[in-house]
Design a protein around this motif. Structure first.
Motif, short mmCIF file in Angstrom:
data_model
loop_
_atom_site.label_atom_id
_atom_site.label_comp_id
_atom_site.label_asym_id
_atom_site.label_seq_id
_atom_site.Cartn_x
_atom_site.Cartn_y
_atom_site.Cartn_z
N ARG A 79 0.82 -1.21 0.00
CA ARG A 79 0.00 0.00 0.00
C ARG A 79 0.85 1.25 0.00
NH1 ARG A 79 -2.55 0.13 4.88
NH2 ARG A 79 -3.29 2.20 4.35
N ARG A 80 2.08 1.19 0.52
CA ARG A 80 2.92 2.38 0.68
C ARG A 80 4.18 2.42 -0.17
NH1 ARG A 80 0.10 6.44 2.56
NH2 ARG A 80 -0.96 5.96 4.48
N LEU A 81 4.72 1.26 -0.53
CA LEU A 81 5.99 1.22 -1.26
C LEU A 81 5.92 0.27 -2.44
CD1 LEU A 81 8.54 1.00 1.70
CD2 LEU A 81 8.04 3.01 0.31
N GLY A 82 6.72 0.56 -3.46
CA GLY A 82 6.88 -0.34 -4.59
C GLY A 82 8.33 -0.37 -5.03
N SER A 83 8.80 -1.54 -5.45
CA SER A 83 10.17 -1.71 -5.93
C SER A 83 10.14 -2.21 -7.37
CB SER A 83 10.94 -2.70 -5.06
OG SER A 83 11.04 -2.23 -3.74
N TYR A 84 11.03 -1.66 -8.20
CA TYR A 84 11.02 -1.96 -9.63
C TYR A 84 12.43 -2.16 -10.15
CZ TYR A 84 6.26 -0.53 -9.24
OH TYR A 84 4.94 -0.48 -8.84
N ARG A 85 12.55 -3.00 -11.17
CA ARG A 85 13.81 -3.18 -11.87
C ARG A 85 13.54 -2.91 -13.34
NH1 ARG A 85 18.84 -7.07 -11.92
NH2 ARG A 85 19.32 -6.93 -14.13
N ILE A 86 14.44 -2.16 -13.94
CA ILE A 86 14.33 -1.85 -15.36
C ILE A 86 15.62 -2.29 -16.03
CG2 ILE A 86 14.05 -0.05 -17.10
CD1 ILE A 86 12.84 0.45 -13.52
N ASP A 87 15.53 -3.27 -16.90
CA ASP A 87 16.68 -3.71 -17.70
C ASP A 87 16.68 -2.94 -19.00
OD1 ASP A 87 17.54 -5.57 -15.82
OD2 ASP A 87 16.43 -7.22 -16.74
N ILE A 88 17.83 -2.34 -19.32
CA ILE A 88 17.99 -1.62 -20.58
C ILE A 88 18.87 -2.48 -21.46
CG2 ILE A 88 18.78 0.49 -21.69
CD1 ILE A 88 18.21 1.92 -19.00
N GLU A 89 18.31 -2.90 -22.59
CA GLU A 89 18.98 -3.84 -23.49
C GLU A 89 19.06 -3.30 -24.90
OE1 GLU A 89 16.23 -7.09 -23.29
OE2 GLU A 89 17.02 -7.80 -21.38
N LYS A 90 20.10 -3.75 -25.63
CA LYS A 90 20.15 -3.50 -27.07
C LYS A 90 19.13 -4.44 -27.73
CE LYS A 90 25.03 -2.28 -27.54
NZ LYS A 90 26.27 -2.59 -28.28
N ASN A 91 18.81 -4.15 -28.98
CA ASN A 91 17.82 -4.99 -29.67
C ASN A 91 18.30 -6.42 -29.87
OD1 ASN A 91 19.67 -4.18 -31.61
ND2 ASN A 91 18.15 -3.96 -33.23
N ASP A 92 19.61 -6.68 -29.69
CA ASP A 92 20.10 -8.06 -29.79
C ASP A 92 20.07 -8.78 -28.45
OD1 ASP A 92 22.25 -7.04 -28.35
OD2 ASP A 92 23.76 -7.44 -29.89
N GLY A 93 19.53 -8.12 -27.40
CA GLY A 93 19.41 -8.73 -26.08
C GLY A 93 20.57 -8.43 -25.14
N THR A 94 21.61 -7.74 -25.60
CA THR A 94 22.74 -7.39 -24.74
C THR A 94 22.28 -6.44 -23.65
OG1 THR A 94 24.28 -7.59 -26.59
CG2 THR A 94 25.04 -6.35 -24.67
N LEU A 95 22.57 -6.79 -22.39
CA LEU A 95 22.19 -5.94 -21.26
C LEU A 95 23.15 -4.77 -21.18
CD1 LEU A 95 20.28 -5.60 -18.81
CD2 LEU A 95 21.95 -6.91 -17.47
N ILE A 96 22.62 -3.56 -21.35
CA ILE A 96 23.39 -2.32 -21.31
C ILE A 96 23.50 -1.80 -19.89
CG2 ILE A 96 23.39 0.12 -22.02
CD1 ILE A 96 23.98 -1.63 -24.32
#
Length: 111
Positions: A79-96
């Motif tokens: 109700r009070r907090l939320g945690s998030y992860r955002i992966d930024i990847e190239k279109n070939d799937g490489t994690l930037i």
């Protein structure tokens, strides 16, 4: 690209105005991409959510012409907090980069 409850996928192409002084994708641009995905995912449940903490780790450089995807997922939400992860990847799937953030959830409805 898409938005759902607690999740979001964004896409952008690195253009000349997104480059740093060394010709690579600017870290601030990558952070902004992650932050927008974070905001969209965390505000998708109908209540205003405001970031209270965010960080990013960079793994691989981006270059002009790269198509990037920011994939946000909700790790935890109360109700009070939320945690998030955002992966930024190239279109070939490489994690930037990996962006993580925490929001404070308001009782006010998102407009």
């Amino acid at each position: 690209v898409e938005v759902g409850l607690g999740r979001c996928v964004l896409r952008m192409t690195i253009r000349p105005e997104h480059l740093n002084g060394y010709g690579g994708g600017h870290g601030g641009v990558l952070f902004s991409l992650g932050d927008i995905a974070f905001a969209m995912a965390s505000n998708s449940r109908g209540h205003i959510a405001v970031g209270i903490n965010a960080s990013i780790s960079y793994f691989v450089g981006a270059k002009e012409g790269d198509v990037l995807y920011a994939r946000a997922s909700e790790l935890n939400r109360s109700r009070r907090l939320g945690s998030y992860r955002i992966d930024i990847e190239k279109n070939d799937g490489t994690l930037i980069a990996a962006f993580t953030g925490t929001v404070s959830v308001s009782e006010k409805p998102a407009g």
